[in-house]
Design a protein around this motif. Sequence first.
Motif, PDB file in Angstrom:
ATOM      1  N   MET A  28       0.812  -1.220   0.000  1.00 16.91           N
ATOM      2  CA  MET A  28       0.000   0.000   0.000  1.00 16.91           C
ATOM      3  C   MET A  28       0.842   1.265   0.000  1.00 16.91           C
ATOM      4  O   MET A  28       0.503   2.246   0.681  1.00 16.91           O
ATOM      5  CB  MET A  28      -0.977  -0.021   1.175  1.00 16.91           C
ATOM      6  N   PHE A  29       1.913   1.263  -0.781  1.00 15.32           N
ATOM      7  CA  PHE A  29       2.791   2.434  -0.879  1.00 15.32           C
ATOM      8  C   PHE A  29       2.006   3.700  -1.208  1.00 15.32           C
ATOM      9  O   PHE A  29       2.281   4.778  -0.677  1.00 15.32           O
ATOM     10  CB  PHE A  29       3.852   2.175  -1.952  1.00 15.32           C
ATOM     11  N   SER A  30       1.018   3.571  -2.082  1.00 16.63           N
ATOM     12  CA  SER A  30       0.309   4.749  -2.569  1.00 16.63           C
ATOM     13  C   SER A  30      -0.448   5.479  -1.466  1.00 16.63           C
ATOM     14  O   SER A  30      -0.801   6.646  -1.626  1.00 16.63           O
ATOM     15  CB  SER A  30      -0.648   4.358  -3.694  1.00 16.63           C
ATOM     16  N   ILE A  31      -0.722   4.811  -0.351  1.00 20.65           N
ATOM     17  CA  ILE A  31      -1.473   5.416   0.740  1.00 20.65           C
ATOM     18  C   ILE A  31      -0.598   6.311   1.620  1.00 20.65           C
ATOM     19  O   ILE A  31      -1.074   7.255   2.235  1.00 20.65           O
ATOM     20  CB  ILE A  31      -2.112   4.319   1.627  1.00 20.65           C
ATOM     21  N   TYR A  32       0.690   6.022   1.640  1.00 22.88           N
ATOM     22  CA  TYR A  32       1.588   6.697   2.569  1.00 22.88           C
ATOM     23  C   TYR A  32       1.882   8.136   2.159  1.00 22.88           C
ATOM     24  O   TYR A  32       1.961   8.451   0.972  1.00 22.88           O
ATOM     25  CB  TYR A  32       2.919   5.953   2.661  1.00 22.88           C
ATOM     26  N   LEU A  33       2.051   8.978   3.153  1.00 24.07           N
ATOM     27  CA  LEU A  33       2.680  10.283   2.972  1.00 24.07           C
ATOM     28  C   LEU A  33       4.180  10.036   2.960  1.00 24.07           C
ATOM     29  O   LEU A  33       4.720   9.446   3.893  1.00 24.07           O
ATOM     30  CB  LEU A  33       2.320  11.229   4.117  1.00 24.07           C
ATOM     31  N   MET A  34       4.847  10.480   1.917  1.00 26.46           N
ATOM     32  CA  MET A  34       6.284  10.263   1.788  1.00 26.46           C
ATOM     33  C   MET A  34       7.017  11.590   1.948  1.00 26.46           C
ATOM     34  O   MET A  34       6.557  12.640   1.507  1.00 26.46           O
ATOM     35  CB  MET A  34       6.629   9.658   0.432  1.00 26.46           C
ATOM     36  N   CYS A  95      14.701   9.279   4.066  1.00 27.51           N
ATOM     37  CA  CYS A  95      13.367   9.072   3.523  1.00 27.51           C
ATOM     38  C   CYS A  95      12.451   8.633   4.666  1.00 27.51           C
ATOM     39  O   CYS A  95      12.858   7.843   5.541  1.00 27.51           O
ATOM     40  CB  CYS A  95      13.435   7.990   2.449  1.00 27.51           C
ATOM     41  N   LYS A  96      11.230   9.137   4.656  1.00 26.34           N
ATOM     42  CA  LYS A  96      10.254   8.798   5.694  1.00 26.34           C
ATOM     43  C   LYS A  96       8.927   8.456   5.053  1.00 26.34           C
ATOM     44  O   LYS A  96       8.480   9.127   4.127  1.00 26.34           O
ATOM     45  CB  LYS A  96      10.077   9.979   6.647  1.00 26.34           C
ATOM     46  N   ALA A  97       8.301   7.395   5.570  1.00 24.51           N
ATOM     47  CA  ALA A  97       6.964   7.005   5.142  1.00 24.51           C
ATOM     48  C   ALA A  97       6.034   7.103   6.346  1.00 24.51           C
ATOM     49  O   ALA A  97       6.342   6.569   7.410  1.00 24.51           O
ATOM     50  CB  ALA A  97       6.975   5.584   4.588  1.00 24.51           C
ATOM     51  N   THR A  98       4.907   7.761   6.177  1.00 26.72           N
ATOM     52  CA  THR A  98       3.940   7.933   7.263  1.00 26.72           C
ATOM     53  C   THR A  98       2.614   7.308   6.877  1.00 26.72           C
ATOM     54  O   THR A  98       1.994   7.706   5.883  1.00 26.72           O
ATOM     55  CB  THR A  98       3.737   9.418   7.582  1.00 26.72           C
ATOM     56  N   TRP A  99       2.190   6.313   7.668  1.00 31.13           N
ATOM     57  CA  TRP A  99       0.854   5.736   7.527  1.00 31.13           C
ATOM     58  C   TRP A  99      -0.108   6.664   8.266  1.00 31.13           C
ATOM     59  O   TRP A  99       0.135   7.024   9.411  1.00 31.13           O
ATOM     60  CB  TRP A  99       0.826   4.334   8.124  1.00 31.13           C
ATOM     61  N   PRO A 100      -1.211   7.073   7.621  1.00 28.60           N
ATOM     62  CA  PRO A 100      -2.019   8.157   8.192  1.00 28.60           C
ATOM     63  C   PRO A 100      -2.755   7.858   9.491  1.00 28.60           C
ATOM     64  O   PRO A 100      -2.721   8.669  10.415  1.00 28.60           O
ATOM     65  CB  PRO A 100      -2.992   8.486   7.051  1.00 28.60           C
ATOM     66  N   ARG A 101      -3.470   6.716   9.594  1.00 27.48           N
ATOM     67  CA  ARG A 101      -4.299   6.500  10.770  1.00 27.48           C
ATOM     68  C   ARG A 101      -4.350   5.031  11.153  1.00 27.48           C
ATOM     69  O   ARG A 101      -4.834   4.227  10.342  1.00 27.48           O
ATOM     70  CB  ARG A 101      -5.734   7.003  10.520  1.00 27.48           C
ATOM     71  N   PRO A 102      -3.890   4.660  12.329  1.00 21.34           N
ATOM     72  CA  PRO A 102      -3.188   5.538  13.270  1.00 21.34           C
ATOM     73  C   PRO A 102      -1.805   5.883  12.716  1.00 21.34           C
ATOM     74  O   PRO A 102      -1.183   5.071  12.042  1.00 21.34           O
ATOM     75  CB  PRO A 102      -3.072   4.679  14.533  1.00 21.34           C
ATOM     76  N   GLN A 103      -1.330   7.090  12.999  1.00 20.32           N
ATOM     77  CA  GLN A 103      -0.071   7.523  12.406  1.00 20.32           C
ATOM     78  C   GLN A 103       1.077   6.638  12.853  1.00 20.32           C
ATOM     79  O   GLN A 103       1.244   6.360  14.044  1.00 20.32           O
ATOM     80  CB  GLN A 103       0.237   8.968  12.778  1.00 20.32           C
ATOM     81  N   ARG A 104       1.849   6.228  11.869  1.00 17.29           N
ATOM     82  CA  ARG A 104       3.032   5.436  12.156  1.00 17.29           C
ATOM     83  C   ARG A 104       4.100   5.823  11.150  1.00 17.29           C
ATOM     84  O   ARG A 104       3.815   5.902   9.955  1.00 17.29           O
ATOM     85  CB  ARG A 104       2.735   3.939  12.074  1.00 17.29           C
ATOM     86  N   ASP A 105       5.298   6.074  11.633  1.00 22.27           N
ATOM     87  CA  ASP A 105       6.395   6.542  10.798  1.00 22.27           C
ATOM     88  C   ASP A 105       7.444   5.458  10.612  1.00 22.27           C
ATOM     89  O   ASP A 105       7.764   4.711  11.539  1.00 22.27           O
ATOM     90  CB  ASP A 105       7.069   7.765  11.435  1.00 22.27           C
TER      91      ASP A 105
END
Length: 117
Positions: A28-34, A95-105
């Motif tokens: 689900m790369f496309s979901i992450y804030l990069m 490089c950082k990937a953030t999963w939105p909810r719950p937030q995880r970096d």
Amino acid sequence: QVQLVESGGGFVQPGGSLRLSCVFSGSMFSIYLMGWYRQAPGQQRELVATITSGGSTDYADSVKGRFTISKDNAKNTVWLHMNSLKPEDTAVYYCKATWPRPQRDYWGQGTQVTVSS
């Protein structure tokens, strides 16, 4: 489990260019804030640029007009194109990937960029 691997750092003269790559392993790369961050010796890590799942971008004032963040969801990759590099751009870039909810970096291991004559 998410893993991020950066590459593309190196030594460049002022005014030069580099392209950093960050390959994302996971789903689900496309979901992450990069995002790209950097940390210079003795300084705190700072935000350089981000790109949302929808492709919206944001930049630190210090790099606006010189750096471009982009991604390719099919390749699970995000890039940072850096032009007109200055000595003050010298840092380890992360490089950082953030999963939105719950937030995880998730963070990569970093790649060194050195700008010097």
